[in-house]
Design a protein around this motif. Structure first.
Motif, short mmCIF file in Angstrom:
data_model
loop_
_atom_site.label_atom_id
_atom_site.label_comp_id
_atom_site.label_asym_id
_atom_site.label_seq_id
_atom_site.Cartn_x
_atom_site.Cartn_y
_atom_site.Cartn_z
N GLU A 9 0.87 -1.18 0.00
CA GLU A 9 0.00 0.00 0.00
C GLU A 9 0.90 1.22 0.00
O GLU A 9 1.57 1.52 1.00
CB GLU A 9 -0.88 0.01 1.25
CG GLU A 9 -2.01 -1.00 1.21
CD GLU A 9 -2.57 -1.26 2.61
OE1 GLU A 9 -2.72 -0.28 3.38
OE2 GLU A 9 -2.83 -2.44 2.93
N VAL A 10 0.90 1.92 -1.15
CA VAL A 10 1.88 2.99 -1.36
C VAL A 10 1.80 4.06 -0.28
O VAL A 10 2.81 4.46 0.30
CB VAL A 10 1.71 3.61 -2.77
CG1 VAL A 10 2.63 4.81 -2.94
CG2 VAL A 10 2.00 2.55 -3.83
N THR A 30 10.19 -0.59 -0.23
CA THR A 30 9.81 -1.15 -1.51
C THR A 30 8.36 -1.60 -1.43
O THR A 30 7.87 -1.94 -0.36
CB THR A 30 10.75 -2.30 -1.96
OG1 THR A 30 10.22 -2.86 -3.16
CG2 THR A 30 10.86 -3.38 -0.91
N HIS A 31 7.67 -1.55 -2.59
CA HIS A 31 6.24 -1.85 -2.61
C HIS A 31 5.93 -3.25 -3.09
O HIS A 31 4.78 -3.63 -3.19
CB HIS A 31 5.50 -0.82 -3.48
CG HIS A 31 5.63 0.57 -2.98
ND1 HIS A 31 5.17 0.96 -1.73
CD2 HIS A 31 6.19 1.68 -3.52
CE1 HIS A 31 5.43 2.24 -1.55
NE2 HIS A 31 6.06 2.70 -2.60
N ASN A 32 6.96 -4.02 -3.44
CA ASN A 32 6.63 -5.39 -3.83
C ASN A 32 7.54 -6.41 -3.16
O ASN A 32 8.67 -6.12 -2.77
CB ASN A 32 6.60 -5.56 -5.37
CG ASN A 32 7.99 -5.62 -5.96
OD1 ASN A 32 8.67 -6.64 -5.88
ND2 ASN A 32 8.41 -4.51 -6.54
N GLY A 33 7.00 -7.61 -2.99
CA GLY A 33 7.66 -8.64 -2.22
C GLY A 33 8.96 -9.13 -2.83
O GLY A 33 9.91 -9.47 -2.11
N ILE A 49 10.39 -4.31 8.53
CA ILE A 49 8.95 -4.15 8.72
C ILE A 49 8.28 -4.73 7.49
O ILE A 49 8.45 -4.22 6.38
CB ILE A 49 8.57 -2.66 8.90
CG1 ILE A 49 9.27 -2.10 10.14
CG2 ILE A 49 7.06 -2.50 9.01
CD1 ILE A 49 9.08 -0.60 10.34
N LEU A 50 7.57 -5.85 7.66
CA LEU A 50 7.04 -6.58 6.51
C LEU A 50 5.52 -6.64 6.57
O LEU A 50 4.95 -7.06 7.58
CB LEU A 50 7.57 -8.02 6.49
CG LEU A 50 9.09 -8.23 6.53
CD1 LEU A 50 9.41 -9.72 6.57
CD2 LEU A 50 9.77 -7.58 5.34
N ASP A 51 4.89 -6.22 5.48
CA ASP A 51 3.45 -6.45 5.35
C ASP A 51 3.27 -7.95 5.06
O ASP A 51 4.09 -8.56 4.37
CB ASP A 51 2.94 -5.61 4.18
CG ASP A 51 1.44 -5.66 4.07
OD1 ASP A 51 0.76 -5.90 5.09
OD2 ASP A 51 0.95 -5.46 2.94
N MET A 53 0.46 -9.48 3.62
CA MET A 53 -0.17 -9.71 2.32
C MET A 53 0.48 -8.85 1.24
O MET A 53 0.27 -7.65 1.19
CB MET A 53 -1.68 -9.38 2.40
CG MET A 53 -2.44 -10.23 3.40
SD MET A 53 -2.31 -11.99 3.06
CE MET A 53 -3.31 -12.09 1.57
N LEU A 54 1.28 -9.51 0.42
CA LEU A 54 1.93 -8.81 -0.70
C LEU A 54 1.56 -9.59 -1.95
O LEU A 54 1.34 -10.80 -1.90
CB LEU A 54 3.45 -8.81 -0.51
CG LEU A 54 4.00 -8.03 0.69
CD1 LEU A 54 5.44 -8.41 0.99
CD2 LEU A 54 3.92 -6.52 0.42
N PRO A 55 1.50 -8.91 -3.09
CA PRO A 55 1.00 -9.58 -4.29
C PRO A 55 1.87 -10.72 -4.80
O PRO A 55 1.36 -11.70 -5.32
CB PRO A 55 0.92 -8.45 -5.33
CG PRO A 55 1.67 -7.30 -4.76
CD PRO A 55 1.72 -7.47 -3.29
N ASP A 56 3.19 -10.63 -4.68
CA ASP A 56 4.03 -11.70 -5.24
C ASP A 56 4.61 -12.58 -4.13
O ASP A 56 4.00 -13.57 -3.74
CB ASP A 56 5.10 -11.13 -6.18
CG ASP A 56 5.72 -9.84 -5.62
OD1 ASP A 56 5.57 -9.58 -4.41
OD2 ASP A 56 6.36 -9.11 -6.38
N VAL A 57 5.79 -12.21 -3.63
CA VAL A 57 6.37 -12.95 -2.52
C VAL A 57 5.79 -12.36 -1.24
O VAL A 57 5.93 -11.16 -1.02
CB VAL A 57 7.91 -12.79 -2.51
CG1 VAL A 57 8.52 -13.53 -1.34
CG2 VAL A 57 8.51 -13.26 -3.83
#
Ligand code: CA
Length: 228
Positions: A9-10, A30-33, A49-51, A53-57
């Motif tokens: 989430e940007v 960074t915005h992607n896994g 700090i890791l979200d 639910m990420l779209p790829d990894v």
């Protein structure tokens, strides 16, 4: 202290990065896994700090890879779901803490500081010391000879880096990457200027000078007999 945020989430990511930078941390976002995974595996960070639910990894996979590679820096998970299974799974995989979205920034900052202290120092130790100079890590205050000295967040970060590595010469390039998040360019004098300001505050009024310039190499903090 250098942190990595992986958050797709940007707006959330930018908000965290800005807040943590203002608090004196060097922050990569960074915005992607996949990018997050590569950065996490190759760059030295003090905390992640890791979200989840990420779209790829996803966050789980990044954490698993980190621990498998022996990287022990603390991981704080951000999860949108206040789900017991998620929490258990994260802790089983070796996460150190988690925060349910939405959260207030002050809460995140407090957790980050706690995790960093836990990682770097015995739990009871909240300060660093060299000679009569003391850094209070919890309150971000310093004093020398019992006298309180005011530092900016960057000056505090610079001093903390030097004191954590007391007796070691730190090259300008390392200081640049750890405190300013810039690649060192020999034309810039930002580090020398900052060291001069720091010296004016912590050394000028004292007979014992702690910050030392090592010609052609960098800077070091030390006492003359090498112990403190
Ligand atoms: Ca997400």
């Amino acid at each position: 202290m250098k942190l990595l945020i992986v958050e797709d989430e940007v707006k959330t990511g930018e908000y965290l990065k800005q807040g943590l930078s203002e608090a004196g941390f060097v922050v990569d976002l960074t915005h992607n896994g996949l990018d997050g995974y590569h950065l996490a595996m190759t760059e030295p960070y003090d905390l992640f700090i890791l979200d989840v639910m990420l779209p790829d990894v996803d966050g789980w996979q990044i954490l698993k890879s980190l621990r498998k590679a022996g990287k022990e820096a603390p991981v704080l998970f951000l999860t949108a779901r206040d789900n017991v299974d998620d929490r258990v799974k994260g802790l089983e995989l070796g996460a150190d803490d988690y925060l349910v979205k939405p959260f207030v920034f002050a809460e995140l900052l407090a957790r980050v500081r706690t995790l960093l202290r836990r990682g770097a120092l015995p739990a009871t130790e909240l300060s660093l010391r060299i000679a009569d100079l003391e850094l209070d890590l919890a309150r971000h205050r310093i004093s020398r000879g019992g006298r309180r000295i005011h530092l900016t967040t960057k000056e505090f970060a610079l001093l903390e880096l030097l004191v954590r590595h007391q007796g070691e010469v730190l090259p300008r390039s390392l200081i640049a990457s750890q405190v300013w998040d810039i690649n060192f360019d020999s034309d810039t004098n930002v580090i020398d200027v900052a060291i001069r300001r720091l010296r004016a505050k912590i050394d000028d009024d004292f007979d014992l000078k702690l910050i030392q310039t090592v010609r052609g190499m960098g800077y070091m903090i030390d006492t003359p007999d090498g112990d403190s």
